[in-house]
Design an enzyme around this catalytic site. Structure first.
Site, PDB file in Angstrom:
ATOM      1  N   HIS A  85       0.918  -1.174   0.095  1.00 40.62           N
ATOM      2  CA  HIS A  85       0.041  -0.055   0.031  1.00 40.62           C
ATOM      3  C   HIS A  85       0.801   1.267  -0.059  1.00 40.62           C
ATOM      4  CE1 HIS A  85      -3.699  -2.280   1.926  1.00 40.62           C
ATOM      5  NE2 HIS A  85      -3.195  -2.778   0.550  1.00 40.62           N
ATOM      6  N   GLU A  87       0.612   3.929   1.886  1.00 38.55           N
ATOM      7  CA  GLU A  87       1.130   4.343   3.186  1.00 38.55           C
ATOM      8  C   GLU A  87       2.239   3.320   3.760  1.00 38.55           C
ATOM      9  OE1 GLU A  87      -3.577   4.008   3.559  1.00 38.55           O
ATOM     10  OE2 GLU A  87      -1.691   3.235   2.078  1.00 38.55           O
ATOM     11  N   CYS A 113      -6.315   0.794   5.491  1.00 40.59           N
ATOM     12  CA  CYS A 113      -6.644  -0.731   5.963  1.00 40.59           C
ATOM     13  C   CYS A 113      -6.052  -0.651   7.526  1.00 40.59           C
ATOM     14  CB  CYS A 113      -6.052  -1.558   5.294  1.00 40.59           C
ATOM     15  SG  CYS A 113      -4.264  -2.037   5.082  1.00 40.59           S
ATOM     16  N   CYS A 116      -2.146  -0.954   7.544  1.00 42.95           N
ATOM     17  CA  CYS A 116      -1.531   0.535   7.389  1.00 42.95           C
ATOM     18  C   CYS A 116      -1.897   1.248   8.501  1.00 42.95           C
ATOM     19  CB  CYS A 116      -2.016   1.160   6.278  1.00 42.95           C
ATOM     20  SG  CYS A 116      -1.368   0.605   4.623  1.00 42.95           S
TER      21      CYS A 116
END
Length: 163
Positions: A85, A87, A113, A116
Protein backbone atom coordinates in the site's frame (compact mmCIF):
# COMPACT_ATOMS: atom_id res chain seq x y z
CA UNK A 1 -8.04 43.11 -10.11
CA UNK A 2 -9.55 39.83 -8.91
CA UNK A 3 -8.00 38.07 -5.98
CA UNK A 4 -6.62 34.62 -6.80
CA UNK A 5 -7.74 31.88 -4.45
CA UNK A 6 -4.91 29.74 -3.05
CA UNK A 7 -5.68 26.19 -1.92
CA UNK A 8 -5.45 25.50 1.80
CA UNK A 9 -2.67 23.15 2.94
CA UNK A 10 -4.89 20.06 2.95
CA UNK A 11 -6.07 20.68 -0.62
CA UNK A 12 -2.46 21.40 -1.67
CA UNK A 13 -1.09 18.14 -0.26
CA UNK A 14 -4.06 16.10 -1.55
CA UNK A 15 -3.20 17.37 -5.06
CA UNK A 16 0.41 16.30 -4.50
CA UNK A 17 -0.81 12.89 -3.27
CA UNK A 18 -2.76 12.54 -6.54
CA UNK A 19 0.41 13.28 -8.51
CA UNK A 20 2.30 10.63 -6.51
CA UNK A 21 -0.58 8.18 -7.14
CA UNK A 22 -0.01 8.55 -10.89
CA UNK A 23 3.05 6.27 -10.38
CA UNK A 24 0.92 3.47 -8.84
CA UNK A 25 1.23 0.10 -10.57
CA UNK A 26 -1.90 -1.70 -9.33
CA UNK A 27 -5.23 -0.68 -10.82
CA UNK A 28 -7.10 -1.71 -7.67
CA UNK A 29 -6.96 1.69 -6.03
CA UNK A 30 -4.07 3.54 -7.71
CA UNK A 31 -3.36 5.24 -4.39
CA UNK A 32 -0.63 7.64 -3.38
CA UNK A 33 0.60 8.98 -0.06
CA UNK A 34 2.42 12.11 1.09
CA UNK A 35 3.76 12.51 4.65
CA UNK A 36 4.25 16.07 5.84
CA UNK A 37 5.45 17.91 8.94
CA UNK A 38 5.26 21.71 9.30
CA UNK A 39 4.03 21.90 5.68
CA UNK A 40 7.19 20.22 4.35
CA UNK A 41 7.18 16.85 2.61
CA UNK A 42 9.04 14.12 4.49
CA UNK A 43 8.21 11.09 2.34
CA UNK A 44 5.97 9.83 -0.45
CA UNK A 45 4.75 6.43 -1.55
CA UNK A 46 2.36 4.79 -3.98
CA UNK A 47 0.78 1.38 -4.48
CA UNK A 48 3.46 -0.75 -6.09
CA UNK A 49 5.56 -3.86 -5.77
CA UNK A 50 8.75 -3.86 -3.70
CA UNK A 51 11.88 -3.07 -5.74
CA UNK A 52 12.89 -5.94 -8.03
CA UNK A 53 9.49 -7.67 -8.05
CA UNK A 54 6.97 -7.59 -10.90
CA UNK A 55 4.16 -5.03 -10.91
CA UNK A 56 0.46 -5.66 -11.57
CA UNK A 57 0.72 -3.46 -14.67
CA UNK A 58 3.35 -5.92 -15.99
CA UNK A 59 2.14 -9.35 -14.78
CA UNK A 60 -1.48 -8.79 -13.76
CA UNK A 61 -2.98 -8.94 -10.30
CA UNK A 62 -1.98 -11.63 -7.82
CA UNK A 63 -5.43 -12.15 -6.30
CA UNK A 64 -6.38 -14.06 -3.19
CA UNK A 65 -9.70 -14.42 -1.39
CA UNK A 66 -9.50 -13.42 2.26
CA UNK A 67 -11.56 -12.03 5.08
CA UNK A 68 -11.20 -8.38 6.05
CA UNK A 69 -10.14 -7.42 9.57
CA UNK A 70 -13.09 -5.93 11.37
CA UNK A 71 -15.61 -7.75 9.17
CA UNK A 72 -17.18 -10.39 11.39
CA UNK A 73 -19.39 -11.74 8.59
CA UNK A 74 -16.71 -14.16 7.38
CA UNK A 75 -17.34 -12.96 3.82
CA UNK A 76 -14.39 -13.47 1.47
CA UNK A 77 -13.12 -10.47 -0.47
CA UNK A 78 -10.83 -10.28 -3.51
CA UNK A 79 -7.47 -8.83 -2.52
CA UNK A 80 -4.36 -8.23 -4.65
CA UNK A 81 -1.15 -9.20 -2.82
CA UNK A 82 1.42 -8.33 -5.50
CA UNK A 83 1.89 -4.78 -4.23
CA UNK A 84 2.20 -2.91 -0.96
CA UNK A 85 0.00 0.00 0.00
CA UNK A 86 0.95 3.64 -0.53
CA UNK A 87 1.14 4.29 3.22
CA UNK A 88 3.46 1.32 3.69
CA UNK A 89 5.73 2.51 0.86
CA UNK A 90 5.88 6.04 2.31
CA UNK A 91 6.68 4.81 5.84
CA UNK A 92 9.30 2.31 4.61
CA UNK A 93 10.86 4.94 2.33
CA UNK A 94 11.23 7.32 5.29
CA UNK A 95 12.92 4.54 7.28
CA UNK A 96 15.32 3.78 4.40
CA UNK A 97 16.47 7.40 4.19
CA UNK A 98 16.50 7.99 7.97
CA UNK A 99 13.58 10.39 8.30
CA UNK A 100 11.49 10.23 11.48
CA UNK A 101 7.74 10.65 10.96
CA UNK A 102 6.89 11.47 14.60
CA UNK A 103 4.22 14.17 14.79
CA UNK A 104 3.58 14.28 11.05
CA UNK A 105 0.42 14.33 8.90
CA UNK A 106 -0.22 11.64 6.29
CA UNK A 107 -2.25 12.43 3.15
CA UNK A 108 -3.72 9.44 1.31
CA UNK A 109 -6.40 8.58 -1.25
CA UNK A 110 -8.64 6.54 1.07
CA UNK A 111 -8.88 5.63 4.72
CA UNK A 112 -6.05 3.26 5.62
CA UNK A 113 -6.63 -0.47 6.06
CA UNK A 114 -6.05 -1.82 9.56
CA UNK A 115 -2.51 -3.04 8.71
CA UNK A 116 -1.52 0.42 7.46
CA UNK A 117 -3.25 1.94 10.50
CA UNK A 118 -1.02 -0.05 12.84
CA UNK A 119 2.07 1.10 10.91
CA UNK A 120 0.85 4.72 11.06
CA UNK A 121 0.37 4.43 14.83
CA UNK A 122 3.81 2.82 15.30
CA UNK A 123 5.50 5.52 13.17
CA UNK A 124 4.14 8.28 15.44
CA UNK A 125 2.01 9.97 12.78
CA UNK A 126 -0.58 12.21 14.50
CA UNK A 127 -3.03 13.12 11.73
CA UNK A 128 -4.36 11.35 8.64
CA UNK A 129 -6.17 13.21 5.85
CA UNK A 130 -8.01 11.02 3.32
CA UNK A 131 -9.60 12.06 0.06
CA UNK A 132 -12.35 9.45 0.50
CA UNK A 133 -13.79 6.70 2.68
CA UNK A 134 -12.77 3.04 2.60
CA UNK A 135 -15.45 0.36 2.90
CA UNK A 136 -13.69 -1.66 5.63
CA UNK A 137 -12.10 1.11 7.70
CA UNK A 138 -14.20 0.71 10.85
CA UNK A 139 -11.33 -0.98 12.73
CA UNK A 140 -8.94 1.76 11.58
CA UNK A 141 -11.30 4.44 12.88
CA UNK A 142 -11.53 2.68 16.27
CA UNK A 143 -7.74 2.35 16.58
CA UNK A 144 -7.12 5.98 15.59
CA UNK A 145 -9.70 7.17 18.13
CA UNK A 146 -8.12 5.00 20.84
CA UNK A 147 -4.62 6.44 20.30
CA UNK A 148 -5.65 10.02 19.52
CA UNK A 149 -4.82 10.19 15.81
CA UNK A 150 -6.98 12.82 14.11
CA UNK A 151 -8.70 11.39 11.01
CA UNK A 152 -10.14 13.79 8.43
CA UNK A 153 -12.05 12.31 5.47
CA UNK A 154 -12.77 14.91 2.80
CA UNK A 155 -15.34 12.94 0.76
CA UNK A 156 -17.83 10.19 1.69
CA UNK A 157 -17.43 8.51 -1.72
CA UNK A 158 -15.92 4.99 -1.58
CA UNK A 159 -13.46 3.80 -4.24
CA UNK A 160 -14.35 1.66 -7.22
CA UNK A 161 -11.83 -1.01 -8.20
CA UNK A 162 -10.72 -2.29 -11.58
CA UNK A 163 -11.35 -6.03 -11.87
Amino acid sequence: MSKRSRPNWDAYFIKMMEAVASRATCGRGRAGCVVVRNNHILSTGYVGSPPGLSHCDEKGHLMIKSTEEGDDSGKLHDHCVRTIHAEQNAIVHAARIGVALEGSTLYVKMEPCSVCARMIIAAGIKRVVCKQKYHTASLTRKMFTQVGIKLDVLNDKEPEYEE
